[in-house]
Write a protein that holds these residues in place. Structure first.
Motif, mmCIF file in Angstrom:
data_model
loop_
_atom_site.group_PDB
_atom_site.id
_atom_site.type_symbol
_atom_site.label_atom_id
_atom_site.label_comp_id
_atom_site.label_asym_id
_atom_site.label_seq_id
_atom_site.Cartn_x
_atom_site.Cartn_y
_atom_site.Cartn_z
ATOM 1 N N ASN A 34 0.873 -1.176 0.000
ATOM 2 C CA ASN A 34 0.000 0.000 0.000
ATOM 3 C C ASN A 34 0.909 1.224 0.000
ATOM 4 O O ASN A 34 1.430 1.641 1.034
ATOM 5 N N LEU A 35 1.118 1.784 -1.168
ATOM 6 C CA LEU A 35 2.057 2.880 -1.313
ATOM 7 C C LEU A 35 1.522 4.188 -0.754
ATOM 8 O O LEU A 35 2.244 5.191 -0.713
ATOM 9 N N ASN A 36 0.247 4.200 -0.313
ATOM 10 C CA ASN A 36 -0.330 5.405 0.285
ATOM 11 C C ASN A 36 0.020 5.534 1.760
ATOM 12 O O ASN A 36 -0.279 6.550 2.392
ATOM 13 N N LYS A 37 0.598 4.493 2.331
ATOM 14 C CA LYS A 37 0.997 4.532 3.732
ATOM 15 C C LYS A 37 2.509 4.719 3.825
ATOM 16 O O LYS A 37 3.245 4.411 2.883
ATOM 17 N N PRO A 38 2.981 5.236 4.980
ATOM 18 C CA PRO A 38 4.431 5.461 5.136
ATOM 19 C C PRO A 38 5.217 4.154 4.977
ATOM 20 O O PRO A 38 4.790 3.099 5.443
ATOM 21 N N ILE A 39 6.341 4.240 4.290
ATOM 22 C CA ILE A 39 7.220 3.085 4.076
ATOM 23 C C ILE A 39 8.610 3.440 4.586
ATOM 24 O O ILE A 39 9.150 4.502 4.255
ATOM 25 N N GLU A 40 9.142 2.564 5.413
ATOM 26 C CA GLU A 40 10.483 2.788 5.960
ATOM 27 C C GLU A 40 11.510 2.065 5.096
ATOM 28 O O GLU A 40 11.365 0.879 4.801
ATOM 29 N N VAL A 41 12.533 2.773 4.667
ATOM 30 C CA VAL A 41 13.581 2.201 3.832
ATOM 31 C C VAL A 41 14.914 2.358 4.554
ATOM 32 O O VAL A 41 15.259 3.455 5.003
ATOM 33 N N ILE A 42 15.640 1.252 4.706
ATOM 34 C CA ILE A 42 16.965 1.275 5.334
ATOM 35 C C ILE A 42 17.994 0.987 4.254
ATOM 36 O O ILE A 42 17.922 -0.034 3.572
ATOM 37 N N ALA A 43 18.938 1.894 4.076
ATOM 38 C CA ALA A 43 19.982 1.699 3.073
ATOM 39 C C ALA A 43 20.778 0.434 3.400
ATOM 40 O O ALA A 43 21.156 0.195 4.554
ATOM 41 N N ALA A 44 21.039 -0.359 2.387
ATOM 42 C CA ALA A 44 21.696 -1.654 2.612
ATOM 43 C C ALA A 44 23.088 -1.493 3.212
ATOM 44 O O ALA A 44 23.512 -2.298 4.046
ATOM 45 N N ASN A 45 23.805 -0.422 2.814
ATOM 46 C CA ASN A 45 25.170 -0.299 3.333
ATOM 47 C C ASN A 45 25.200 0.060 4.817
ATOM 48 O O ASN A 45 26.217 -0.071 5.476
ATOM 49 N N ASN A 46 24.048 0.517 5.349
ATOM 50 C CA ASN A 46 23.991 0.777 6.789
ATOM 51 C C ASN A 46 23.900 -0.507 7.594
ATOM 52 O O ASN A 46 24.039 -0.491 8.819
ATOM 53 N N LEU A 47 23.624 -1.604 6.926
ATOM 54 C CA LEU A 47 23.566 -2.903 7.606
ATOM 55 C C LEU A 47 24.908 -3.613 7.570
ATOM 56 O O LEU A 47 25.051 -4.701 8.129
ATOM 57 N N ALA A 48 25.884 -3.029 6.913
ATOM 58 C CA ALA A 48 27.187 -3.683 6.753
ATOM 59 C C ALA A 48 27.949 -3.707 8.069
ATOM 60 O O ALA A 48 27.860 -2.783 8.884
ATOM 61 N N VAL A 49 28.703 -4.775 8.277
ATOM 62 C CA VAL A 49 29.550 -4.873 9.463
ATOM 63 C C VAL A 49 30.922 -4.305 9.145
ATOM 64 O O VAL A 49 31.335 -4.230 7.981
ATOM 65 N N ASN A 50 31.621 -3.914 10.174
ATOM 66 C CA ASN A 50 32.935 -3.306 9.980
ATOM 67 C C ASN A 50 34.036 -4.348 9.849
ATOM 68 O O ASN A 50 35.040 -4.120 9.185
ATOM 69 N N LYS A 51 33.822 -5.496 10.467
ATOM 70 C CA LYS A 51 34.897 -6.495 10.482
ATOM 71 C C LYS A 51 34.345 -7.888 10.222
ATOM 72 O O LYS A 51 33.375 -8.314 10.855
ATOM 73 N N LEU A 52 34.950 -8.574 9.262
ATOM 74 C CA LEU A 52 34.609 -9.967 8.973
ATOM 75 C C LEU A 52 35.746 -10.855 9.454
ATOM 76 O O LEU A 52 36.919 -10.597 9.158
ATOM 77 N N ASN A 53 35.404 -11.885 10.206
ATOM 78 C CA ASN A 53 36.401 -12.824 10.714
ATOM 79 C C ASN A 53 36.140 -14.202 10.130
ATOM 80 O O ASN A 53 35.050 -14.746 10.282
ATOM 81 N N PHE A 54 37.121 -14.767 9.453
ATOM 82 C CA PHE A 54 37.011 -16.105 8.878
ATOM 83 C C PHE A 54 37.989 -17.020 9.614
ATOM 84 O O PHE A 54 39.185 -16.713 9.699
ATOM 85 N N SER A 55 37.484 -18.146 10.121
ATOM 86 C CA SER A 55 38.383 -19.027 10.874
ATOM 87 C C SER A 55 37.840 -20.446 10.897
ATOM 88 O O SER A 55 36.658 -20.693 10.643
ATOM 89 N N ASP A 56 38.744 -21.371 11.198
ATOM 90 C CA ASP A 56 38.357 -22.747 11.506
ATOM 91 C C ASP A 56 38.264 -22.885 13.018
ATOM 92 O O ASP A 56 38.605 -21.959 13.766
ATOM 93 N N SER A 57 37.830 -24.044 13.476
ATOM 94 C CA SER A 57 37.767 -24.280 14.912
ATOM 95 C C SER A 57 39.172 -24.543 15.448
ATOM 96 O O SER A 57 40.005 -25.151 14.773
ATOM 97 N N LEU A 58 39.428 -24.081 16.665
ATOM 98 C CA LEU A 58 40.724 -24.311 17.296
ATOM 99 C C LEU A 58 40.796 -25.742 17.790
ATOM 100 O O LEU A 58 39.968 -26.175 18.598
ATOM 101 N N ASP A 59 41.779 -26.491 17.294
ATOM 102 C CA ASP A 59 41.949 -27.868 17.718
ATOM 103 C C ASP A 59 42.593 -27.900 19.097
ATOM 104 O O ASP A 59 43.176 -26.923 19.561
ATOM 105 N N THR A 60 42.494 -29.043 19.758
ATOM 106 C CA THR A 60 43.055 -29.175 21.108
ATOM 107 C C THR A 60 44.435 -29.806 21.102
ATOM 108 O O THR A 60 44.998 -30.046 22.162
ATOM 109 N N ASP A 61 44.991 -30.079 19.904
ATOM 110 C CA ASP A 61 46.296 -30.713 19.871
ATOM 111 C C ASP A 61 47.383 -29.721 20.266
ATOM 112 O O ASP A 61 47.211 -28.499 20.239
ATOM 113 N N TYR A 62 48.550 -30.243 20.606
ATOM 114 C CA TYR A 62 49.645 -29.446 21.154
ATOM 115 C C TYR A 62 50.107 -28.366 20.183
ATOM 116 O O TYR A 62 50.321 -27.217 20.559
ATOM 117 N N ILE A 63 50.255 -28.723 18.903
ATOM 118 C CA ILE A 63 50.788 -27.783 17.918
ATOM 119 C C ILE A 63 49.864 -26.576 17.765
ATOM 120 O O ILE A 63 50.305 -25.424 17.768
#
Length: 667
Positions: free
Chosen positions: A497-526
């Motif tokens: 219904n375009l006659n009612k107020p519509i809220e628009v959030i810019a997609a780049n405002n949802l962006a995170v500042n830091k991306l972390n990519f990792s595997d799980s830490l193993d329990t072995d000594y090394i």
């Protein structure tokens, strides 16, 4: 999206080709968020909702038929029945899955008021199914069972064991492999006495074969061009159930044949004289360790022809002239060890104890007159080709001269109990046993669930998994980029219904500042030591958004897999070869710079990636190869540009060859 729009459109719930009635005010919130496609382990995954349906004539007929609801007793119904269902919005397919009845509400004790049902998306249902089993439940992997043997291990190295599906890597599971050339009685990988045996190898299986087994076992199929990629033929996971050795049904190799025996003070087992030139049976009955009962009445049992490795530690008092030491490098002197069969008195594997001989030879050269001293000497030993039987362990010392004043040698003098014999490994224990692949799949502490395996692969390769619209039991598996490029643009204006107020959030405002990519830490000594030294898990990578001023927060992508650095074998060069312990430095630091893996020069000016460069002359000379290390082993590849925040240099992404200054950083 809900069941109703402001324009009068409504969602339809269709099960078994029947359009079920919905409450007019019932809203079904549908969120097919893109992030759900990355985490198949989350339950619900793509879609899961609980809604209420009215007790209409159509719905009553449907549930009475499908769930066998009794008109007289509507509280009794088949709760485990799943019915295929999907949601439709104005002719648009939204999501398919399953419907399950939870409870029935009745009024006046005879009329059905409503039905509470749960709707599960296909991916959610798939997630629930693979959450019940572990990798060790994949019995279809028994097709890769084989005999543990030298021939099969070596055949795997050329891809000739199950067409390359099984490969045996060289890996250390706790034995502490090392090179020990030139060191007496320390048997490293470079010594025939320290050669690895069948039990020291664990198989690795192609990840794709395990992936296929998960789908076969749970009754699903998949379609995927990615899973048929050629590079996946070289991606393996080690069948490392745990501990040091492979798992076999007929033998526990962790303790098989392993013993440690010594003396008991005051029992006739101490103060044992070793006469010169004669064999003496070790009279030890004190079992310090014998988990599987291989040592009885002073004799060791051998169940199959094998080599034995172990340690002999003797606490010796030696009284003699330095000119007639027990066992030196002279023509007559020696220290020896052997095994004597208890029934036939046949000796086997007579071996010189070289470290004992060397010790007394050096002692003789450094002393004058006579000695009367107690020494504690330990040595590794190997016993070759010992047949099945029961054996005593014997030792013998022979001095430089067989006549005259002979040395007096006493084991455990004055009632001490420091001497011991230890069998550490039965070398041929695994030969000829059946290698059962399901039993050897990784276990962890409580079993690794199939959902965790699938989730790990999905995150590792950035995959999207979603149901095939034409076949509920078939999953489509694609890389994120391929999936995204297949997207369609849909016009939703008519539903708003375009006659009612519509809220628009810019997609780049949802962006995170830091991306972390990792595997799980193993329990072995090394892995643990690396994490302490580097203050991060091995293999962890970061991406920081320096372009969007408004980005904030973090997003973590963490697989269920474990990665760890390669370990240099002690006594070898940096690359694990025998090229030398101290390789020559051939490259020199040219400084630390900011690198970008994006083919845009200016990105190097604000990149968070800092790397030190090593080159042949220590300068950024065009045409030279940039290296990560001062030995010139690893070229610096994978980046397009680097900068010192002033000048921007190009670098060949494939070879690491330094280019010229291409631009200046913007100010």
């Amino acid at each position: 999206m809900s069941t109703r729009s402001t324009q009068g459109f409504q969602t339809k719930l269709i099960a078994n080709d029947i359009i079920l009635d919905l409450f007019q005010d019932e809203e079904i919130k549908i969120s097919n968020n893109i992030t759900n496609l990355f985490d198949i382990g989350a339950i619900p995954a793509d879609f899961s909702r609980t809604i209420m349906l009215p007790g209409t004539k159509k719905n009553n007929a449907f549930f009475q038929h499908v769930y066998d609801i009794s008109v007289q007793n509507p509280f009794l119904f088949s709760t485990n029945t799943k019915v295929s269902a999907y949601l439709d919005f104005d002719g648009m397919y939204l999501v398919s899955g399953y419907l399950q009845l939870n409870k029935v509400s009745v009024y006046e004790n005879k009329f059905i008021d409503s039905y509470e049902i749960s709707l599960y998306g296909i991916v959610s249902s798939f997630s629930r199914d693979i959450n019940k089993l572990t990798l060790n439940d994949l019995t279809s992997l028994q097709q890769f069972n084989h005999t543990a043997s030298y021939n099969n291990i070596t055949a795997s190295w050329s891809g000739n064991l199950f067409s390359g599906s099984i490969v045996y890597p060289l890996a250390d599971y706790g034995s502490g492999y090392q090179y020990t050339s030139g060191q007496y009685e320390q048997f490293g990988l470079d010594d025939v006495n320290g050669a690895l045996s069948v039990q020291n190898f664990k198989p690795a299986i192609r990840v794709k074969d395990v992936w296929d087994a998960v789908f076969d076992t749970t009754g699903y199929t998949y379609s995927s061009s990615f899973m048929n990629s050629a590079f996946l033929d070289d991606v393996y996971m080690i069948c490392n159930y745990g501990l040091k050795y492979p798992e076999f049904a007929s033998a526990d190799l962790e303790t098989y044949g392993k013993i440690k025996v010594g003396a008991i003070s005051g029992s006739g087992m101490t103060d044992i004289t070793l006469p010169s030139g004669s064999w003496t049976t070790l009279p030890w009955y004190n079992k310090l360790s014998d988990p599987q009962g291989f040592y009885n009445n002073g004799a060791y049992r051998v169940d199959k022809k094998t080599r034995l490795s172990g340690v002999l530690n003797l606490n010796l008092n030696v009284s003699c002239s330095v000119n007639n030491m027990p066992g030196t490098l002279s023509a007559n002197g020696t220290w020896q060890m052997r095994m004597l069969e208890t029934g036939s008195s046949t000796p086997y594997s007579t071996r010189a104890l070289q470290s004992y001989i060397l010790f007394f030879d050096q002692l003789q050269q450094s002393r004058q007159g006579g000695i009367n001293t107690t020494y504690e000497l330990g040595t590794e030993f190997i016993m070759d080709d010992i047949p099945t039987g029961s054996y005593y362990i014997q030792i013998r010392q022979s001095p430089n001269f067989a006549t005259g004043s002979l040395p007096l040698v006493t084991i455990d003098p004055q009632g001490t109990t420091k001497s011991y014999l230890q069998i550490k490994e039965v070398k041929q224990a695994a030969d000829g046993l059946v290698m059962d692949i399901p039993s050897n799949m990784p276990y962890g502490t409580t079993g690794i669930k199939l959902v965790d395996f699938i989730k790990g692969i999905q995150k590792k390769f950035n995959l999207v998994i979603y149901p095939d619209k034409g076949n509920n039991n078939n999953m489509v598996v694609e890389s994120f980029n391929n999936w995204y490029n297949k997207g369609e643009i849909k016009d939703f204006n008519k539903y708003l219904n375009l006659n009612k107020p519509i809220e628009v959030i810019a997609a780049n405002n949802l962006a995170v500042n830091k991306l972390n990519f990792s595997d799980s830490l193993d329990t072995d000594y090394i892995s643990q030591q690396f994490a302490k030294a580097a203050n991060r898990e091995y293999g962890k990578q970061y991406f920081v958004d320096n372009q969007n001023y408004f980005s904030e927060g973090e997003f973590n992508v963490k697989t269920t897999l474990a990665a760890e650095p390669l370990l240099k074998i002690a006594g070898t060069g940096l690359s694990g070869s025998v090229g030398g312990i101290n390789p020559s430095i051939t490259k020199y630091s040219a400084g630390t710079y900011y690198f970008t893996a994006t083919n845009r020069a200016q990105y190097a000016c604000s990149s968070p990636i800092q790397i030190q460069i090593f080159t042949a002359n220590g300068l950024l000379t065009s045409g030279q190869v940039a290296y990560y290390d001062q030995y010139g082993i690893t070229p610096l590849t994978g980046y397009y540009f680097f900068s010192n925040t002033l000048q921007i240099y190009s670098i060949n992404v494939s070879t690491g060859v330094i280019g010229t200054v291409t631009a200046l950083c913007s100010r």
